[in-house]
Design a protein around this motif. Structure first.
Motif, short mmCIF file in Angstrom:
data_model
loop_
_atom_site.label_atom_id
_atom_site.label_comp_id
_atom_site.label_asym_id
_atom_site.label_seq_id
_atom_site.Cartn_x
_atom_site.Cartn_y
_atom_site.Cartn_z
N HIS A 93 0.83 -1.21 0.00
CA HIS A 93 0.00 0.00 0.00
C HIS A 93 0.86 1.25 0.00
O HIS A 93 0.48 2.28 -0.57
CB HIS A 93 -0.96 0.00 1.19
N SER A 94 2.03 1.15 0.65
CA SER A 94 2.92 2.31 0.72
C SER A 94 3.68 2.53 -0.58
O SER A 94 3.66 3.62 -1.15
CB SER A 94 3.92 2.11 1.87
N ASP A 95 4.35 1.46 -1.05
CA ASP A 95 5.33 1.63 -2.12
C ASP A 95 4.78 1.44 -3.53
O ASP A 95 5.36 1.94 -4.50
CB ASP A 95 6.49 0.65 -1.93
N THR A 96 3.68 0.69 -3.63
CA THR A 96 3.14 0.41 -4.97
C THR A 96 1.82 1.13 -5.19
O THR A 96 1.61 1.80 -6.20
CB THR A 96 2.93 -1.11 -5.16
N LEU A 97 0.92 1.01 -4.22
CA LEU A 97 -0.41 1.58 -4.40
C LEU A 97 -0.47 3.06 -4.00
O LEU A 97 -1.34 3.80 -4.46
CB LEU A 97 -1.44 0.78 -3.58
N HIS A 98 0.46 3.47 -3.11
CA HIS A 98 0.53 4.87 -2.65
C HIS A 98 -0.81 5.37 -2.12
O HIS A 98 -1.30 6.44 -2.52
CB HIS A 98 1.04 5.79 -3.78
N VAL A 99 -1.37 4.60 -1.21
CA VAL A 99 -2.65 4.98 -0.60
C VAL A 99 -2.40 5.79 0.66
O VAL A 99 -1.63 5.38 1.53
CB VAL A 99 -3.47 3.71 -0.24
N ASP A 100 -3.06 6.96 0.78
CA ASP A 100 -2.97 7.74 2.02
C ASP A 100 -3.59 6.90 3.14
O ASP A 100 -4.74 6.47 3.03
CB ASP A 100 -3.76 9.04 1.84
N PRO A 101 -2.84 6.66 4.22
CA PRO A 101 -3.38 5.82 5.32
C PRO A 101 -4.69 6.31 5.91
O PRO A 101 -5.41 5.52 6.51
CB PRO A 101 -2.26 5.86 6.37
N ALA A 102 -5.02 7.58 5.73
CA ALA A 102 -6.31 8.08 6.23
C ALA A 102 -7.46 7.28 5.64
O ALA A 102 -8.52 7.15 6.25
CB ALA A 102 -6.48 9.57 5.88
N GLY A 141 -1.75 -1.57 11.31
CA GLY A 141 -0.88 -2.55 10.66
C GLY A 141 -0.58 -2.18 9.23
O GLY A 141 0.56 -2.28 8.75
N LEU A 142 -1.59 -1.71 8.52
CA LEU A 142 -1.42 -1.35 7.11
C LEU A 142 -0.57 -0.09 6.94
O LEU A 142 0.02 0.12 5.87
CB LEU A 142 -2.77 -1.12 6.45
N SER A 143 -0.52 0.75 7.96
CA SER A 143 0.27 1.99 7.81
C SER A 143 1.66 1.89 8.40
O SER A 143 2.48 2.78 8.22
CB SER A 143 -0.47 3.20 8.39
N ARG A 144 1.96 0.79 9.07
CA ARG A 144 3.22 0.62 9.80
C ARG A 144 4.47 0.74 8.93
O ARG A 144 5.51 1.21 9.39
CB ARG A 144 3.27 -0.74 10.47
N GLN A 145 4.42 0.24 7.71
CA GLN A 145 5.62 0.17 6.86
C GLN A 145 5.80 1.40 5.98
O GLN A 145 6.71 1.43 5.15
CB GLN A 145 5.58 -1.10 6.00
#
Lengths: 147, 142
Positions: A93-102, A141-145
């Motif tokens: 989600h961070s490096d490929t999808l680039h989703v704002d954790p909000a 958990g999804l925003s941890r990395q």
């Protein structure tokens, strides 16, 4: 590490036993895309999401909704280490999808409403709080990395 | 933020569903206290934080009554809610993030009691309304 009380585990397990990944997943994603229309920015490949009818008729919404709920259900098998279990998904989600954790919180809110609809009177404040806690842990958990 | 004609209709429908739920406000508050325990810090005199506690029920009724009234003045919320804005700025000073928490619990309360009727369209319009109400309540903070 999160501490789960016995009644919280029971509440979450019981609610999830009645989940229909495809149907509830579709409704959760429909609400996310309609109530918070800025979330559509992540689903350009889905095609037309410009109106509620378009969202409802879009087959990708149902497919993706089922995928998301499936992933959430899998977290229940790792309740004592949700962060570790979600590490790879977090990197995605961070490096490929680039989703704002909000957005994880927004999806969590929509899912809680769909659960409330499904469970009805049994979705008491305590059951709601247990499911909310799960949503918070998953979002965390999804925003941890992210870096 | 402006409310469309569809918003007005949906907000009216959602408020009607809310008023059909016994002690809806108290239930929403109880949900908020359970899911967001930090919110109890504003209500230390309550003694209890369950949906069956008298003070929770009383305060919940106040909240729902104020929302229903506000829903009838969608095009002048700042004017109609001015006394409440002053109260929140000068006396209550509730951190703005908590209005979002309560708003969410209002949605969940309606969904738990009237799930089949609580469409995504109603959910969206009510969310717009609650967001606007929340911003009006804090508009005099600074």
């Amino acid at each position: 590490m999160v501490n789960w009380k016995t009644n919280e585990r029971q509440a979450v397990t019981s609610v999830w036993a009645s989940i229909d990944a495809a149907g509830h997943g579709q409704e959760t994603l429909e609400r996310l895309l309609h109530v918070y229309p800025w979330t559509r920015r992540y689903f350009g490949k889905f095609g037309d999401l410009s109106t509620f009818n378009a969202i409802r008729q879009n087959p990708h919404v149902r497919t993706h909704g089922a995928k998301v709920l499936g992933a959430i259900a899998e977290c229940l098998n790792h309740m004592d280490n949700i962060r570790g279990h979600l590490a790879q998904l977090s990197i995605l989600h961070s490096d490929t999808l680039h989703v704002d954790p909000a957005n994880f919180n927004l999806l969590g809110k929509c899912l809680l409403i769909v659960l409330a609809k499904s469970v009805g009177a049994g979705f008491t404040p305590d059951v709601h709080a247990a499911c909310h806690k799960l949503m918070v842990e998953i979002a965390d958990g999804l925003s941890r990395q992210y870096h | 933020m402006t409310f469309t004609h569809e918003d007005e209709v949906h907000i009216g429908e959602a408020c009607k569903l809310l008023t059909q739920i016994p002690h809806a406000g108290g239930e929403a508050l109880a949900r908020m206290f359970a899911a967001y325990p930090g919110t109890k810090s504003y209500f230390l005199k309550f003694g209890g934080f369950k949906a069956s506690d008298d003070k929770v029920i009383q305060h919940g009724k106040k909240v729902v009554d104020a929302l229903v009234q506000a829903s009838q003045h969608l095009h002048d919320l700042e004017g109609q809610m001015h006394p409440l804005s002053v109260k929140h700025a000068t006396e209550l000073m509730v951190d703005p993030v908590n209005f979002e928490h309560l708003s969410h619990c209002i949605h969940v309360t309606i969904a738990a009691h009237h799930g089949e009727k609580y469409t995504a369209e109603m959910h969206r319009s009510l969310d717009k309304f609650l967001e606007k109400v929340s911003s009006v309540l804090v508009c005099l903070y600074r």
